[in-house]
Scaffold this motif. Sequence first.
Motif, mmCIF file in Angstrom:
data_model
loop_
_atom_site.group_PDB
_atom_site.id
_atom_site.type_symbol
_atom_site.label_atom_id
_atom_site.label_comp_id
_atom_site.label_asym_id
_atom_site.label_seq_id
_atom_site.Cartn_x
_atom_site.Cartn_y
_atom_site.Cartn_z
ATOM 1 N N GLY A 92 0.805 -1.218 0.000
ATOM 2 C CA GLY A 92 0.000 0.000 0.000
ATOM 3 C C GLY A 92 0.837 1.267 0.000
ATOM 4 O O GLY A 92 0.347 2.345 0.325
ATOM 5 N N LYS A 93 2.107 1.146 -0.357
ATOM 6 C CA LYS A 93 3.000 2.300 -0.388
ATOM 7 C C LYS A 93 3.352 2.644 -1.827
ATOM 8 O O LYS A 93 3.136 1.863 -2.730
ATOM 9 C CB LYS A 93 4.281 1.991 0.390
ATOM 10 C CG LYS A 93 4.039 1.670 1.849
ATOM 11 C CD LYS A 93 5.316 1.267 2.528
ATOM 12 C CE LYS A 93 5.075 0.815 3.957
ATOM 13 N NZ LYS A 93 6.283 0.265 4.567
ATOM 14 N N LYS A 94 3.937 3.822 -2.019
ATOM 15 C CA LYS A 94 4.338 4.282 -3.350
ATOM 16 C C LYS A 94 5.850 4.128 -3.497
ATOM 17 O O LYS A 94 6.604 4.469 -2.590
ATOM 18 C CB LYS A 94 3.935 5.745 -3.503
ATOM 19 C CG LYS A 94 4.306 6.373 -4.814
ATOM 20 C CD LYS A 94 3.854 7.833 -4.816
ATOM 21 C CE LYS A 94 4.482 8.564 -5.951
ATOM 22 N NZ LYS A 94 5.667 9.318 -5.587
ATOM 23 N N HIS A 95 6.283 3.627 -4.650
ATOM 24 C CA HIS A 95 7.713 3.539 -4.944
ATOM 25 C C HIS A 95 8.279 4.955 -4.917
ATOM 26 O O HIS A 95 7.656 5.881 -5.452
ATOM 27 C CB HIS A 95 7.907 2.892 -6.317
ATOM 28 C CG HIS A 95 9.315 2.539 -6.625
ATOM 29 N ND1 HIS A 95 10.245 3.481 -7.001
ATOM 30 C CD2 HIS A 95 9.963 1.353 -6.606
ATOM 31 C CE1 HIS A 95 11.404 2.884 -7.211
ATOM 32 N NE2 HIS A 95 11.260 1.593 -6.978
ATOM 33 N N PRO A 96 9.444 5.168 -4.306
ATOM 34 C CA PRO A 96 9.972 6.539 -4.194
ATOM 35 C C PRO A 96 10.242 7.224 -5.536
ATOM 36 O O PRO A 96 10.249 8.455 -5.601
ATOM 37 C CB PRO A 96 11.265 6.364 -3.391
ATOM 38 C CG PRO A 96 11.564 4.917 -3.388
ATOM 39 C CD PRO A 96 10.287 4.185 -3.670
ATOM 40 N N ASP A 97 10.451 6.465 -6.591
ATOM 41 C CA ASP A 97 10.722 7.062 -7.903
ATOM 42 C C ASP A 97 9.487 7.115 -8.799
ATOM 43 O O ASP A 97 9.584 7.527 -9.949
ATOM 44 C CB ASP A 97 11.828 6.286 -8.622
ATOM 45 C CG ASP A 97 13.163 6.396 -7.903
ATOM 46 O OD1 ASP A 97 13.409 7.449 -7.279
ATOM 47 O OD2 ASP A 97 13.952 5.438 -7.956
ATOM 48 N N ALA A 98 8.337 6.681 -8.305
ATOM 49 C CA ALA A 98 7.124 6.639 -9.129
ATOM 50 C C ALA A 98 6.477 8.020 -9.208
ATOM 51 O O ALA A 98 6.359 8.727 -8.211
ATOM 52 C CB ALA A 98 6.131 5.632 -8.552
ATOM 53 N N LYS A 99 6.058 8.369 -10.437
ATOM 54 C CA LYS A 99 5.341 9.622 -10.680
ATOM 55 C C LYS A 99 4.152 9.309 -11.572
ATOM 56 O O LYS A 99 4.256 8.459 -12.466
ATOM 57 C CB LYS A 99 6.253 10.628 -11.388
ATOM 58 C CG LYS A 99 7.459 11.029 -10.590
ATOM 59 C CD LYS A 99 8.332 11.968 -11.393
ATOM 60 C CE LYS A 99 9.633 12.202 -10.653
ATOM 61 N NZ LYS A 99 10.638 12.847 -11.475
ATOM 62 N N PRO A 100 3.022 10.006 -11.379
ATOM 63 C CA PRO A 100 1.864 9.750 -12.249
ATOM 64 C C PRO A 100 2.208 10.023 -13.715
ATOM 65 O O PRO A 100 2.840 11.033 -14.027
ATOM 66 C CB PRO A 100 0.809 10.740 -11.754
ATOM 67 C CG PRO A 100 1.234 11.113 -10.380
ATOM 68 C CD PRO A 100 2.738 11.010 -10.356
ATOM 69 N N LEU A 101 1.804 9.127 -14.595
ATOM 70 C CA LEU A 101 2.012 9.328 -16.025
ATOM 71 C C LEU A 101 0.947 10.294 -16.528
ATOM 72 O O LEU A 101 -0.251 10.074 -16.334
ATOM 73 C CB LEU A 101 1.927 7.991 -16.770
ATOM 74 C CG LEU A 101 2.193 8.044 -18.273
ATOM 75 C CD1 LEU A 101 3.601 8.553 -18.562
ATOM 76 C CD2 LEU A 101 2.011 6.665 -18.885
ATOM 77 N N SER A 102 1.383 11.351 -17.154
ATOM 78 C CA SER A 102 0.491 12.390 -17.650
ATOM 79 C C SER A 102 -0.520 11.835 -18.643
ATOM 80 O O SER A 102 -0.184 10.998 -19.487
ATOM 81 C CB SER A 102 1.335 13.477 -18.319
ATOM 82 O OG SER A 102 0.514 14.473 -18.858
ATOM 83 N N GLY A 103 -1.772 12.287 -18.509
ATOM 84 C CA GLY A 103 -2.811 11.895 -19.449
ATOM 85 C C GLY A 103 -3.640 10.697 -19.017
ATOM 86 O O GLY A 103 -4.495 10.236 -19.760
ATOM 87 N N PHE A 104 -3.412 10.185 -17.801
ATOM 88 C CA PHE A 104 -4.149 9.015 -17.341
ATOM 89 C C PHE A 104 -4.979 9.304 -16.098
ATOM 90 O O PHE A 104 -5.359 8.387 -15.376
ATOM 91 C CB PHE A 104 -3.190 7.838 -17.097
ATOM 92 C CG PHE A 104 -2.692 7.237 -18.377
ATOM 93 C CD1 PHE A 104 -3.371 6.188 -18.975
ATOM 94 C CD2 PHE A 104 -1.575 7.739 -19.012
ATOM 95 C CE1 PHE A 104 -2.940 5.647 -20.163
ATOM 96 C CE2 PHE A 104 -1.126 7.203 -20.203
ATOM 97 C CZ PHE A 104 -1.804 6.147 -20.782
ATOM 98 N N GLY A 105 -5.243 10.568 -15.832
ATOM 99 C CA GLY A 105 -6.185 10.949 -14.786
ATOM 100 C C GLY A 105 -5.746 10.676 -13.365
ATOM 101 O O GLY A 105 -6.528 10.167 -12.583
ATOM 102 N N GLY A 106 -4.535 10.978 -13.004
ATOM 103 C CA GLY A 106 -4.127 10.867 -11.617
ATOM 104 C C GLY A 106 -3.047 9.839 -11.373
ATOM 105 O O GLY A 106 -2.306 9.451 -12.271
ATOM 106 N N ALA A 107 -2.996 9.379 -10.129
ATOM 107 C CA ALA A 107 -1.904 8.516 -9.679
ATOM 108 C C ALA A 107 -2.138 7.035 -9.935
ATOM 109 O O ALA A 107 -1.335 6.213 -9.536
ATOM 110 C CB ALA A 107 -1.653 8.751 -8.198
#
Length: 118
Positions: free
Chosen positions: A31-46
């Motif tokens: 339930g955690k986020k990878h420290p290098d992960a960023k939302p990909l633009s154009g897909f409506g969020g995280a």
Amino acid sequence: MNTARQLCSRWGRLPSSTSHRGLPRPIAQQGKKHPDAKPLSGFGGAGVPEIVDDYDGDTYRTVYTVKFLAVMYVLHAFQKKSKKGIATPKQEIELIKSRLKRAQEHYAEWSKSQKVID
């Protein structure tokens, strides 16, 4: 754990190399986020993040989705070849969209068979 670079290598596109970062699966499962992960633009969020991995002058990207309960789909892993700009090439975005749609269909079938409640 696998990086985008290793996945591309396993798919026969790149020479093999050693891992130092890893895919987000174990982290996402907690339930955690990878420290290098960023939302990909154009897909409506995280819900569709990407991890960018630079290695030996090349850039590799892994795109995955955590939009579904109890399941994570790796949608694409590739080497970014364009040297101009940081935008993800249109053909890669179209492939990711197509795979996301297939992941949604697969999840719908799987969740029915597993009696998963969203």
